[in-house]
Scaffold this active site. Sequence first.
Site, short mmCIF file in Angstrom:
data_model
loop_
_atom_site.label_atom_id
_atom_site.label_comp_id
_atom_site.label_asym_id
_atom_site.label_seq_id
_atom_site.Cartn_x
_atom_site.Cartn_y
_atom_site.Cartn_z
N ASP A 57 5.01 11.35 -3.12
CA ASP A 57 5.16 9.79 -3.28
C ASP A 57 3.55 9.58 -4.10
O ASP A 57 2.71 8.72 -3.63
CB ASP A 57 5.15 8.69 -2.30
CG ASP A 57 5.39 7.50 -2.43
OD1 ASP A 57 5.96 7.25 -3.46
OD2 ASP A 57 5.19 6.52 -1.57
N THR A 109 7.73 -2.74 -2.15
CA THR A 109 8.07 -3.58 -0.97
C THR A 109 7.14 -4.32 -0.32
O THR A 109 7.61 -5.39 0.53
CB THR A 109 8.82 -2.67 0.15
OG1 THR A 109 7.76 -1.61 0.44
CG2 THR A 109 9.93 -1.82 -0.35
N ASP A 158 1.26 6.69 -16.06
CA ASP A 158 0.18 7.14 -17.35
C ASP A 158 0.84 7.24 -18.57
O ASP A 158 2.11 7.12 -18.77
CB ASP A 158 -0.57 8.20 -16.67
CG ASP A 158 -1.96 8.24 -17.22
OD1 ASP A 158 -2.37 7.89 -18.42
OD2 ASP A 158 -2.86 8.65 -16.51
N LYS A 162 3.55 8.14 -7.12
CA LYS A 162 3.60 7.03 -7.91
C LYS A 162 3.02 6.94 -9.39
O LYS A 162 2.22 6.26 -9.92
CB LYS A 162 2.92 5.49 -7.43
CG LYS A 162 3.97 5.24 -6.01
CD LYS A 162 3.37 4.05 -5.29
CE LYS A 162 4.15 3.67 -4.16
NZ LYS A 162 4.02 4.37 -2.90
N ARG A 164 4.68 3.63 10.04
CA ARG A 164 3.77 3.52 11.37
C ARG A 164 4.74 3.33 12.65
O ARG A 164 4.21 3.63 13.75
CB ARG A 164 2.83 2.20 10.94
CG ARG A 164 1.73 2.38 10.24
CD ARG A 164 1.24 1.32 9.59
NE ARG A 164 1.99 0.89 8.27
CZ ARG A 164 1.63 0.00 7.38
NH1 ARG A 164 0.49 -0.60 7.61
NH2 ARG A 164 2.67 -0.41 6.33
N LYS A 205 7.02 12.34 3.83
CA LYS A 205 6.27 11.86 2.58
C LYS A 205 4.86 11.94 2.71
O LYS A 205 4.17 11.85 3.41
CB LYS A 205 6.75 10.17 2.60
CG LYS A 205 5.92 9.48 1.30
CD LYS A 205 6.16 8.02 1.24
CE LYS A 205 5.12 7.31 2.05
NZ LYS A 205 3.99 6.82 1.46
#
Length: 240
Positions: free
Chosen positions: A64, A125, A69, A66, A216, A37
Amino acid sequence: MPVSADARDRVIVALDCSRSEALRLGRELAGTVGWVKVGMTLFYACGPDIVDYLRGLGFKVFLDLKLFDIPHQVRGAARSAVSCGADMLSIHGLGGAAMVAAAREGASSVGRTSSCDIVAITVLTSMDQACADSVGLAGPVDREVARLASLACANGADGIVCSPNEASAMRALLGPAARIVCPGVRPAGSDLGDQSRVATPAEAIARGASRIVVGRPITGADDPVAAARAVVDEVAAALD
């Protein structure tokens, strides 16, 4: 025993880091997982070249960004994202029907032998119910996820991004072909970080996730390759 290509293809490693770190992790993880990603942190630092580099290592790339607009801007942004090689692109479902349709139009206007999936963000999330209430989302989080998922997929999205908590209901709502991408996935015992609605890799797959995003717990591990292999092995066991 070799892990199936299907299990590797279900795992997306989030490279939310610097350029030098992403290059190192990409070289180390090549062949262990199928996807990476590229989010805003890395893309804004490196631009489209990072997508080309990672695809050159054999990864598929989830871009990613997002997008959120007016339809005209999102149409152009989606066209640019697909042109730079993205295999999957995120937009915000809150942008509405016209914006989702514009993203689909932009993505589809690029002549490529392989398509780029458009997935709509439902509820981040990191947001729990109190956070959702504070920004005025109507009703329980799972109901908002379902509302935005239905809207997005009715207007050209290939699927959605949701927490593992909603994956089972979204699979039932959207059907077997929908792409259901679940961030907020943490191996048992991992630090939750800033995530609120989480599950283990096996739980997310069992609930109907098409692909899981793990960041992570892999990228911050002492041995990222071993950590990634453990996630892939857990996914493979869940698929069996």
